[in-house]
Design a protein around this motif. Structure first.
Motif, PDB file in Angstrom:
ATOM      1  N   VAL A  97      -7.780   2.847  -3.033  1.00  0.00           N
ATOM      2  CA  VAL A  97      -7.811   3.925  -2.052  1.00  0.00           C
ATOM      3  C   VAL A  97      -7.144   3.457  -0.764  1.00  0.00           C
ATOM      4  O   VAL A  97      -7.477   2.405  -0.230  1.00  0.00           O
ATOM      5  CB  VAL A  97      -9.266   4.367  -1.764  1.00  0.00           C
ATOM      6  CG1 VAL A  97      -9.293   5.481  -0.735  1.00  0.00           C
ATOM      7  CG2 VAL A  97      -9.960   4.792  -3.049  1.00  0.00           C
ATOM      8  N   PHE A  98      -6.199   4.261  -0.285  1.00  0.00           N
ATOM      9  CA  PHE A  98      -5.502   3.995   0.967  1.00  0.00           C
ATOM     10  C   PHE A  98      -5.755   5.187   1.883  1.00  0.00           C
ATOM     11  O   PHE A  98      -5.737   6.325   1.419  1.00  0.00           O
ATOM     12  CB  PHE A  98      -3.999   3.834   0.733  1.00  0.00           C
ATOM     13  CG  PHE A  98      -3.669   2.761  -0.259  1.00  0.00           C
ATOM     14  CD1 PHE A  98      -3.550   1.444   0.146  1.00  0.00           C
ATOM     15  CD2 PHE A  98      -3.510   3.060  -1.600  1.00  0.00           C
ATOM     16  CE1 PHE A  98      -3.269   0.441  -0.773  1.00  0.00           C
ATOM     17  CE2 PHE A  98      -3.228   2.068  -2.526  1.00  0.00           C
ATOM     18  CZ  PHE A  98      -3.101   0.758  -2.110  1.00  0.00           C
ATOM     19  N   GLU A  99      -6.005   4.918   3.152  1.00  0.00           N
ATOM     20  CA  GLU A  99      -6.210   6.017   4.090  1.00  0.00           C
ATOM     21  C   GLU A  99      -5.170   5.932   5.187  1.00  0.00           C
ATOM     22  O   GLU A  99      -4.942   4.877   5.768  1.00  0.00           O
ATOM     23  CB  GLU A  99      -7.619   5.977   4.684  1.00  0.00           C
ATOM     24  CG  GLU A  99      -7.920   7.217   5.487  1.00  0.00           C
ATOM     25  CD  GLU A  99      -9.394   7.421   5.751  1.00  0.00           C
ATOM     26  OE1 GLU A  99      -9.708   8.193   6.673  1.00  0.00           O
ATOM     27  OE2 GLU A  99     -10.227   6.816   5.055  1.00  0.00           O
ATOM     28  N   ASP A 100      -4.504   7.060   5.426  1.00  0.00           N
ATOM     29  CA  ASP A 100      -3.473   7.135   6.451  1.00  0.00           C
ATOM     30  C   ASP A 100      -3.550   8.516   7.094  1.00  0.00           C
ATOM     31  O   ASP A 100      -3.632   9.519   6.384  1.00  0.00           O
ATOM     32  CB  ASP A 100      -2.097   6.906   5.815  1.00  0.00           C
ATOM     33  CG  ASP A 100      -1.024   6.566   6.842  1.00  0.00           C
ATOM     34  OD1 ASP A 100      -1.371   6.254   7.992  1.00  0.00           O
ATOM     35  OD2 ASP A 100       0.169   6.609   6.476  1.00  0.00           O
ATOM     36  N   HIS A 101      -3.567   8.562   8.403  1.00  0.00           N
ATOM     37  CA  HIS A 101      -3.656   9.824   9.152  1.00  0.00           C
ATOM     38  C   HIS A 101      -4.895  10.627   8.749  1.00  0.00           C
ATOM     39  O   HIS A 101      -4.860  11.856   8.711  1.00  0.00           O
ATOM     40  CB  HIS A 101      -2.404  10.679   8.972  1.00  0.00           C
ATOM     41  CG  HIS A 101      -1.136  10.026   9.422  1.00  0.00           C
ATOM     42  ND1 HIS A 101      -0.835   9.815  10.754  1.00  0.00           N
ATOM     43  CD2 HIS A 101      -0.109   9.520   8.719  1.00  0.00           C
ATOM     44  CE1 HIS A 101       0.334   9.226  10.841  1.00  0.00           C
ATOM     45  NE2 HIS A 101       0.793   9.021   9.622  1.00  0.00           N
ATOM     46  N   GLY A 102      -5.973   9.929   8.395  1.00  0.00           N
ATOM     47  CA  GLY A 102      -7.217  10.601   8.037  1.00  0.00           C
ATOM     48  C   GLY A 102      -7.243  11.187   6.635  1.00  0.00           C
ATOM     49  O   GLY A 102      -8.155  11.939   6.296  1.00  0.00           O
ATOM     50  N   GLY A 110       0.796  -1.216   0.000  1.00  0.00           N
ATOM     51  CA  GLY A 110       0.000   0.000   0.000  1.00  0.00           C
ATOM     52  C   GLY A 110       0.829   1.265   0.000  1.00  0.00           C
ATOM     53  O   GLY A 110       2.036   1.253  -0.221  1.00  0.00           O
ATOM     54  N   ILE A 111       0.165   2.370   0.273  1.00  0.00           N
ATOM     55  CA  ILE A 111       0.770   3.696   0.306  1.00  0.00           C
ATOM     56  C   ILE A 111       0.571   4.262   1.708  1.00  0.00           C
ATOM     57  O   ILE A 111      -0.518   4.169   2.265  1.00  0.00           O
ATOM     58  CB  ILE A 111       0.098   4.641  -0.713  1.00  0.00           C
ATOM     59  CG1 ILE A 111       0.068   4.022  -2.107  1.00  0.00           C
ATOM     60  CG2 ILE A 111       0.770   6.008  -0.713  1.00  0.00           C
ATOM     61  CD1 ILE A 111       1.412   3.789  -2.739  1.00  0.00           C
ATOM     62  N   PRO A 167      10.332   2.213  -2.348  1.00  0.00           N
ATOM     63  CA  PRO A 167      11.232   1.066  -2.330  1.00  0.00           C
ATOM     64  C   PRO A 167      11.428   0.424  -3.707  1.00  0.00           C
ATOM     65  O   PRO A 167      12.350  -0.364  -3.899  1.00  0.00           O
ATOM     66  CB  PRO A 167      10.545   0.088  -1.382  1.00  0.00           C
ATOM     67  CG  PRO A 167       9.093   0.419  -1.489  1.00  0.00           C
ATOM     68  CD  PRO A 167       9.044   1.912  -1.690  1.00  0.00           C
ATOM     69  N   ASN A 168      10.588   0.779  -4.679  1.00  0.00           N
ATOM     70  CA  ASN A 168      10.688   0.223  -6.031  1.00  0.00           C
ATOM     71  C   ASN A 168      11.677   0.975  -6.911  1.00  0.00           C
ATOM     72  O   ASN A 168      12.098   0.458  -7.943  1.00  0.00           O
ATOM     73  CB  ASN A 168       9.316   0.230  -6.708  1.00  0.00           C
ATOM     74  CG  ASN A 168       8.290  -0.502  -5.886  1.00  0.00           C
ATOM     75  OD1 ASN A 168       8.440  -1.675  -5.614  1.00  0.00           O
ATOM     76  ND2 ASN A 168       7.261   0.196  -5.457  1.00  0.00           N
ATOM     77  N   ALA A 169      12.034   2.200  -6.523  1.00  0.00           N
ATOM     78  CA  ALA A 169      12.930   3.023  -7.332  1.00  0.00           C
ATOM     79  C   ALA A 169      14.356   2.489  -7.238  1.00  0.00           C
ATOM     80  O   ALA A 169      14.907   2.360  -6.152  1.00  0.00           O
ATOM     81  CB  ALA A 169      12.871   4.470  -6.867  1.00  0.00           C
ATOM     82  N   LYS A 170      14.930   2.186  -8.383  1.00  0.00           N
ATOM     83  CA  LYS A 170      16.309   1.683  -8.433  1.00  0.00           C
ATOM     84  C   LYS A 170      17.298   2.822  -8.596  1.00  0.00           C
ATOM     85  O   LYS A 170      18.450   2.716  -8.208  1.00  0.00           O
ATOM     86  CB  LYS A 170      16.481   0.698  -9.595  1.00  0.00           C
ATOM     87  CG  LYS A 170      15.543  -0.492  -9.515  1.00  0.00           C
ATOM     88  CD  LYS A 170      15.820  -1.359  -8.313  1.00  0.00           C
ATOM     89  CE  LYS A 170      14.914  -2.573  -8.305  1.00  0.00           C
ATOM     90  NZ  LYS A 170      14.333  -2.874  -7.037  1.00  0.00           N
ATOM     91  N   ALA A 171      16.846   3.934  -9.202  1.00  0.00           N
ATOM     92  CA  ALA A 171      17.699   5.098  -9.390  1.00  0.00           C
ATOM     93  C   ALA A 171      16.805   6.339  -9.463  1.00  0.00           C
ATOM     94  O   ALA A 171      15.621   6.245  -9.811  1.00  0.00           O
ATOM     95  CB  ALA A 171      18.509   4.965 -10.676  1.00  0.00           C
ATOM     96  N   LEU A 225       4.407   2.075  -7.454  1.00  0.00           N
ATOM     97  CA  LEU A 225       4.308   2.839  -6.210  1.00  0.00           C
ATOM     98  C   LEU A 225       4.038   2.008  -4.962  1.00  0.00           C
ATOM     99  O   LEU A 225       4.096   2.541  -3.854  1.00  0.00           O
ATOM    100  CB  LEU A 225       3.206   3.895  -6.345  1.00  0.00           C
ATOM    101  CG  LEU A 225       3.445   4.944  -7.425  1.00  0.00           C
ATOM    102  CD1 LEU A 225       2.221   5.829  -7.562  1.00  0.00           C
ATOM    103  CD2 LEU A 225       4.677   5.762  -7.112  1.00  0.00           C
ATOM    104  N   ASP A 226       3.740   0.733  -5.105  1.00  0.00           N
ATOM    105  CA  ASP A 226       3.389  -0.091  -3.942  1.00  0.00           C
ATOM    106  C   ASP A 226       4.498  -0.027  -2.900  1.00  0.00           C
ATOM    107  O   ASP A 226       5.666  -0.246  -3.196  1.00  0.00           O
ATOM    108  CB  ASP A 226       3.154  -1.542  -4.375  1.00  0.00           C
ATOM    109  CG  ASP A 226       2.439  -2.342  -3.308  1.00  0.00           C
ATOM    110  OD1 ASP A 226       1.806  -1.742  -2.415  1.00  0.00           O
ATOM    111  OD2 ASP A 226       2.507  -3.587  -3.372  1.00  0.00           O
ATOM    112  N   GLY A 227       4.131   0.325  -1.677  1.00  0.00           N
ATOM    113  CA  GLY A 227       5.089   0.427  -0.583  1.00  0.00           C
ATOM    114  C   GLY A 227       5.651   1.823  -0.384  1.00  0.00           C
ATOM    115  O   GLY A 227       6.442   2.059   0.522  1.00  0.00           O
TER     116      GLY A 227
END
Length: 107
Positions: free
Chosen positions: A54-59, A2-3, A93-97, A72-74
């Motif tokens: 849809v991800f919910e974090d901190h409202g 998730g995000i 975490p998916n970005a290699k560069a 974008l996962d993670g």
């Protein structure tokens, strides 16, 4: 996975949505662009699409389309100030560069 968002990022998004006066949340996506191949896209969401997650974090709701989710996962969305510069940061975490300016990345 998730995000997720830091407290600082969530507070900034809430402030933007309050000033705007409407919106379901913030869309996080990617597009082909930049020196490293892909660039992050942030925009307000008023209506959901069929393929949105849809991800919910901190409202705060973060909406991601299915095509972008692969890249974008993670990811953790952060917000910070460094000297005279301020803005969102992407801990992906998916970005290699990433390019030197931090605006684009590759996987």
């Amino acid at each position: 996975m998730g995000i997720t968002m830091t407290d600082q990022a969530a507070e900034r998004v809430k402030a933007f949505l309050d000033n705007r006066g409407k919106g379901l949340g913030l869309r996080l996506g990617v597009k082909t662009s930049g020196c490293s191949g892909m660039a992050y896209v942030l925009e307000f969401v008023d209506e959901l699409n069929e393929d949105d997650e849809v991800f919910e974090d901190h409202g705060v709701k973060v909406i991601v389309d299915a095509k972008s989710m692969v890249y974008l996962d993670g990811t953790e969305l952060d917000y910070g100030k460094e000297g005279l510069n301020e803005g969102f940061k992407f801990n992906n975490p998916n970005a290699k560069a990433a390019c030197g300016c931090g605006e684009s990345f590759s996987v």
